[in-house]
Each structure stands twice: as C-alpha cells, then as structure tokens.
Scaffold this motif. Structure first.
Motif, PDB file in Angstrom:
ATOM      1  N   VAL A 199      18.124  42.185   3.180  1.00 13.03           N
ATOM      2  CA  VAL A 199      18.260  41.891   4.609  1.00 13.03           C
ATOM      3  C   VAL A 199      16.882  41.811   5.261  1.00 13.03           C
ATOM      4  O   VAL A 199      16.599  40.889   6.045  1.00 13.03           O
ATOM      5  N   GLU A 200      16.015  42.760   4.945  1.00 13.00           N
ATOM      6  CA  GLU A 200      14.679  42.767   5.528  1.00 13.00           C
ATOM      7  C   GLU A 200      13.887  41.535   5.106  1.00 13.00           C
ATOM      8  O   GLU A 200      13.143  40.950   5.903  1.00 13.00           O
ATOM      9  N   SER A 201      14.063  41.138   3.835  1.00 16.29           N
ATOM     10  CA  SER A 201      13.350  39.968   3.327  1.00 16.29           C
ATOM     11  C   SER A 201      13.813  38.686   4.019  1.00 16.29           C
ATOM     12  O   SER A 201      12.989  37.871   4.462  1.00 16.29           O
ATOM     13  N   VAL A 202      15.128  38.520   4.139  1.00 17.56           N
ATOM     14  CA  VAL A 202      15.662  37.319   4.788  1.00 17.56           C
ATOM     15  C   VAL A 202      15.313  37.326   6.276  1.00 17.56           C
ATOM     16  O   VAL A 202      14.978  36.290   6.856  1.00 17.56           O
ATOM     17  N   GLN A 203      15.368  38.508   6.895  1.00 17.73           N
ATOM     18  CA  GLN A 203      15.009  38.610   8.315  1.00 17.73           C
ATOM     19  C   GLN A 203      13.554  38.199   8.530  1.00 17.73           C
ATOM     20  O   GLN A 203      13.220  37.533   9.528  1.00 17.73           O
ATOM     21  N   LYS A 232      11.934  36.065   6.752  1.00 18.70           N
ATOM     22  CA  LYS A 232      11.892  34.601   6.637  1.00 18.70           C
ATOM     23  C   LYS A 232      12.403  33.941   7.910  1.00 18.70           C
ATOM     24  O   LYS A 232      11.866  32.918   8.349  1.00 18.70           O
ATOM     25  N   VAL A 233      13.453  34.520   8.494  1.00 22.23           N
ATOM     26  CA  VAL A 233      13.968  33.998   9.761  1.00 22.23           C
ATOM     27  C   VAL A 233      12.896  34.096  10.844  1.00 22.23           C
ATOM     28  O   VAL A 233      12.663  33.143  11.609  1.00 22.23           O
ATOM     29  N   ASN A 234      12.233  35.245  10.905  1.00 20.79           N
ATOM     30  CA  ASN A 234      11.196  35.444  11.919  1.00 20.79           C
ATOM     31  C   ASN A 234      10.047  34.451  11.740  1.00 20.79           C
ATOM     32  O   ASN A 234       9.512  33.915  12.722  1.00 20.79           O
ATOM     33  N   ASP A 235       9.689  34.217  10.476  1.00 21.81           N
ATOM     34  CA  ASP A 235       8.603  33.278  10.195  1.00 21.81           C
ATOM     35  C   ASP A 235       8.988  31.860  10.614  1.00 21.81           C
ATOM     36  O   ASP A 235       8.202  31.151  11.258  1.00 21.81           O
ATOM     37  N   ALA A 236      10.208  31.454  10.239  1.00 16.42           N
ATOM     38  CA  ALA A 236      10.675  30.110  10.604  1.00 16.42           C
ATOM     39  C   ALA A 236      10.790  29.963  12.112  1.00 16.42           C
ATOM     40  O   ALA A 236      10.457  28.910  12.681  1.00 16.42           O
ATOM     41  N   ALA A 237      11.253  31.015  12.776  1.00 17.52           N
ATOM     42  CA  ALA A 237      11.380  30.980  14.236  1.00 17.52           C
ATOM     43  C   ALA A 237      10.009  30.862  14.893  1.00 17.52           C
ATOM     44  O   ALA A 237       9.843  30.142  15.896  1.00 17.52           O
TER      45      ALA A 237
END
Length: 247
Positions: free
Chosen positions: A139-143, A145-150
């Motif tokens: 979850v932390e890893s995907v989050q 990635k989401v933060n980076d893409a955002a």
C-alpha cells in the motif's frame, strides 16, 4: 457583411490563438498521468481491501489467542490447586486421593491440548501479521507512486494553465481590435464548426475544410470587394483572402 481587409486578416491571428487554446485544453485533459493515476488508484484500492481483510484476520486471531491462553491459565490454576490438595492429603480418604490424582492427570492432558491450541493460533496470528506487514508495504509503495504521478500531473497542469493564461490574454488583445459584428460572426461559426470559424484561402483551397474552390467559386471570390466578408461555399466558414490565395 463588410469589414476592412486588415480586420479580416486579424481573424487568422485570432483563429490561431483559439486553435492553440483548444490544443492546450486537449493536452490538459489527455495528460498520461491521468490514466496512470486511475490505474494506480485501482491497484491501491485493491491492496487496501486486502490489507483490511488481513488486519481483521490478525485481530480475530489475537482475540482467539487471548481466549486460548486464558483457558490454559484457568486449567493451570485448577491443576495447581488440585496438586496442592493432593500433596497435603489432609482429611482425604484413599478414594478421594485416587479421584484427585485422576483429575490432576486429566487436567495435565487438558492443559497440554490447550497449549497445542495456543501454539496453532500463534502460528496463524504470526502468518496474519506477516501478511499485514507485506500488504502495508505494498500500500505504501503504490501510494508513493500515486503521489509521484499526481505531482507530475500537477506540474504539467500548472505549466499548461500558465500558457492558457498567456494565450487568453493575447486573444483578448487581438479580439479587441476586431469589429463587434465580425467578431460575433466568427465566434458563432467557431462554435458551429468545431472550433474553426475563419480559414485562410490558400492557393484556391479553403484551409478550414481542405476543399479546393471550383472555378465558379473562385470567380465569385475574385469579383468580391476587398472589404466584403466572403464565406466558403462548402463549410460556410469565413474565408480570409491573402496574397497567397491564388486569385
């Protein structure tokens, strides 16, 4: 409608700015980060659901372990009391002593069985804890990635919005130099014709619909006064004449 040739020429400048604004709007809407974030958020939701299920399982096994340990403790305490009575033997008949010995033995077996249950539950709880740890990491890893893409999306959006503001200001300045009637006609046609309200006539071809004028249409445009606002017979856009019109 009549308008000075210079005003008609400025329609091409205005059209170029409107075309750029349309391109920027499309670019903003089509940023690859939008699809990337959507995919990542789907993965994130799935991993969070799995994490909640694992946390629930870990919580359930924690309660089960506490209950099993309580059962063991109760049996151990009862066995200790019986053993104390057996060791003292005070006021007990041989038959009572024999029964008490059987009960102590039975409690010892019961305690052993319950301790096995505790071990089994502990193993399941440890497995659940490992699963929680693993899924928390996912979850932390995907989050991340989401933060980076955002962050990348926001930076790209900010740059686009800055250019939109600049182009919009420039459009306002150009539009202010065009007569109201001509501007209203242009804006109306631009809405009707997919964003293009005025097109250059280049080498007898309308750059709005990309169709070449036939000889009759060419003669009509050639005969029109310089200040007459002519329209393409095919797409009905304002046809702007230039030295390269091929007339």
């Amino acid at each position: 409608m009549n308008a000075a040739p210079a005003d008609q020429i400025r329609l091409l400048d205005l059209q170029a700015l409107d075309t750029r604004l349309g391109q920027l709007a499309h670019k903003r809407k089509s940023l690859p980060e939008h699809a990337e974030i959507q995919t990542l958020e789907g993965d994130l939701a799935q991993h969070r659901d799995l994490l909640v299920a694992a946390q629930t399982q870990e919580s359930d096994t924690a309660r089960e372990q506490a209950k099993a340990e309580q059962d063991v403790d109760q049996v151990r305490q009862r066995a200790a009391r019986d053993q104390q009575r057996l060791d003292s033997g005070a006021g007990m008949s041989p038959k009572d002593l024999e029964n008490l010995q059987h009960e102590v033995a039975s409690l010892a077996k019961r305690q052993g069985d319950l301790e096995d249950v505790v071990l089994e539950v502990m193993e399941r709880r440890e497995a659940a804890q490992e699963r929680v740890k693993e899924l928390t990491g996912r979850v932390e890893s995907v989050q991340a990635k989401v933060n980076d893409a955002a962050a990348r999306r926001d930076a790209a959006t900010e740059a686009i919005d800055a250019e939109v503001a600049t182009v919009t200001k420039e459009r306002e300045l150009v539009a202010a130099t065009i007569p109201d009637a001509l501007l209203k006609l242009y804006d109306k046609l631009r809405v009707q014709q997919g964003g293009v309200g005025a097109a250059r006539l280049y080498q007898r071809r309308c750059e709005g619909c990309r169709l070449e004028l036939n000889i009759t249409e060419v003669n009509e445009v050639r005969a029109a006064a310089a200040d007459e606002v002519v329209r393409c017979e095919n797409c009905r856009r304002i046809l702007v004449r230039t030295p390269e019109s091929g007339l």
